[in-house]
Design a protein around this motif. Structure first.
Motif, PDB file in Angstrom:
ATOM      1  N   ARG A  10       0.837  -1.191   0.000  1.00  0.00           N
ATOM      2  CA  ARG A  10       0.000   0.000   0.000  1.00  0.00           C
ATOM      3  C   ARG A  10       0.872   1.240   0.000  1.00  0.00           C
ATOM      4  O   ARG A  10       1.911   1.280   0.670  1.00  0.00           O
ATOM      5  N   LEU A  11       0.449   2.248  -0.726  1.00  0.00           N
ATOM      6  CA  LEU A  11       1.153   3.521  -0.801  1.00  0.00           C
ATOM      7  C   LEU A  11       0.530   4.494   0.189  1.00  0.00           C
ATOM      8  O   LEU A  11      -0.695   4.643   0.242  1.00  0.00           O
ATOM      9  N   ARG A  12       1.376   5.128   0.980  1.00  0.00           N
ATOM     10  CA  ARG A  12       0.940   6.165   1.920  1.00  0.00           C
ATOM     11  C   ARG A  12       1.793   7.400   1.630  1.00  0.00           C
ATOM     12  O   ARG A  12       3.028   7.308   1.601  1.00  0.00           O
ATOM     13  N   ILE A  13       1.144   8.517   1.415  1.00  0.00           N
ATOM     14  CA  ILE A  13       1.863   9.763   1.117  1.00  0.00           C
ATOM     15  C   ILE A  13       1.540  10.767   2.211  1.00  0.00           C
ATOM     16  O   ILE A  13       0.379  10.921   2.607  1.00  0.00           O
ATOM     17  N   PHE A  14       2.571  11.450   2.688  1.00  0.00           N
ATOM     18  CA  PHE A  14       2.419  12.468   3.722  1.00  0.00           C
ATOM     19  C   PHE A  14       3.072  13.752   3.241  1.00  0.00           C
ATOM     20  O   PHE A  14       4.036  13.730   2.481  1.00  0.00           O
ATOM     21  N   ARG A  15       2.541  14.869   3.726  1.00  0.00           N
ATOM     22  CA  ARG A  15       3.066  16.183   3.358  1.00  0.00           C
ATOM     23  C   ARG A  15       3.301  16.968   4.642  1.00  0.00           C
ATOM     24  O   ARG A  15       2.461  16.961   5.551  1.00  0.00           O
ATOM     25  N   SER A  16       4.445  17.622   4.698  1.00  0.00           N
ATOM     26  CA  SER A  16       4.686  18.518   5.837  1.00  0.00           C
ATOM     27  C   SER A  16       4.155  19.891   5.463  1.00  0.00           C
ATOM     28  O   SER A  16       4.142  20.282   4.299  1.00  0.00           O
ATOM     29  N   THR A  17       3.694  20.592   6.474  1.00  0.00           N
ATOM     30  CA  THR A  17       3.139  21.927   6.247  1.00  0.00           C
ATOM     31  C   THR A  17       4.051  22.973   6.882  1.00  0.00           C
ATOM     32  O   THR A  17       4.929  22.649   7.683  1.00  0.00           O
ATOM     33  N   ASP A  18       3.848  24.213   6.501  1.00  0.00           N
ATOM     34  CA  ASP A  18       4.653  25.303   7.044  1.00  0.00           C
ATOM     35  C   ASP A  18       4.238  25.667   8.464  1.00  0.00           C
ATOM     36  O   ASP A  18       4.987  26.311   9.186  1.00  0.00           O
ATOM     37  N   GLU A  19       3.040  25.277   8.852  1.00  0.00           N
ATOM     38  CA  GLU A  19       2.554  25.621  10.185  1.00  0.00           C
ATOM     39  C   GLU A  19       3.051  24.606  11.205  1.00  0.00           C
ATOM     40  O   GLU A  19       2.982  23.402  10.972  1.00  0.00           O
ATOM     41  N   PRO A  20       3.551  25.081  12.332  1.00  0.00           N
ATOM     42  CA  PRO A  20       4.031  24.143  13.355  1.00  0.00           C
ATOM     43  C   PRO A  20       2.875  23.350  13.950  1.00  0.00           C
ATOM     44  O   PRO A  20       1.771  23.839  14.101  1.00  0.00           O
ATOM     45  N   GLY A  21       3.181  22.110  14.270  1.00  0.00           N
ATOM     46  CA  GLY A  21       2.198  21.236  14.901  1.00  0.00           C
ATOM     47  C   GLY A  21       2.374  21.272  16.406  1.00  0.00           C
ATOM     48  O   GLY A  21       2.912  22.241  16.968  1.00  0.00           O
ATOM     49  N   PRO A  22       1.968  20.203  17.077  1.00  0.00           N
ATOM     50  CA  PRO A  22       2.108  20.125  18.532  1.00  0.00           C
ATOM     51  C   PRO A  22       3.558  20.317  18.968  1.00  0.00           C
ATOM     52  O   PRO A  22       4.485  19.844  18.318  1.00  0.00           O
TER      53      PRO A  22
END
Length: 98
Positions: A10-22
């Protein structure tokens, strides 16, 4: 990430964002398949089925790699990581063939 399990991959794709998370760390979000692409994000058989002919293992993932290219912008591909995780699928392969 290609999750290469015992019954399929299975393919899983993730993207990081410019906004900080926790805790101020970079935020990461899952990229969802476009309508109609859901079935393309998985393939069968699993990698363990290639124990007797390992030369087929790589090509079995080529469709997932091509699909990933459609979801990762060309200008970001050089910085993108690709991980193939095959722990469950490879447990079925005898140690001498792994």
């Amino acid at each position: 990430i290609i999750d290469a399990g015992s019954s399929g991959s299975r393919l899983r794709i993730f993207r990081s964002t410019d906004e900080p998370g926790p805790r101020g760390r970079p935020s990461v979000e899952a990229v969802r398949p476009a309508p109609g692409d859901e079935a393309l994000f998985r393939t069968e058989p699993g990698l363990s089925s290639f124990a007797e002919h390992p030369q087929g293992a790589g090509p079995s993932l080529s469709g997932l790699l091509e699909l990933a290219k459609a979801y990762v912008p060309a200008g970001e591909r050089a910085d993108a990581s690709l991980w193939v995780k095959a722990t469950a699928g490879m447990r079925r392969v005898p140690h001498a063939k792994a």
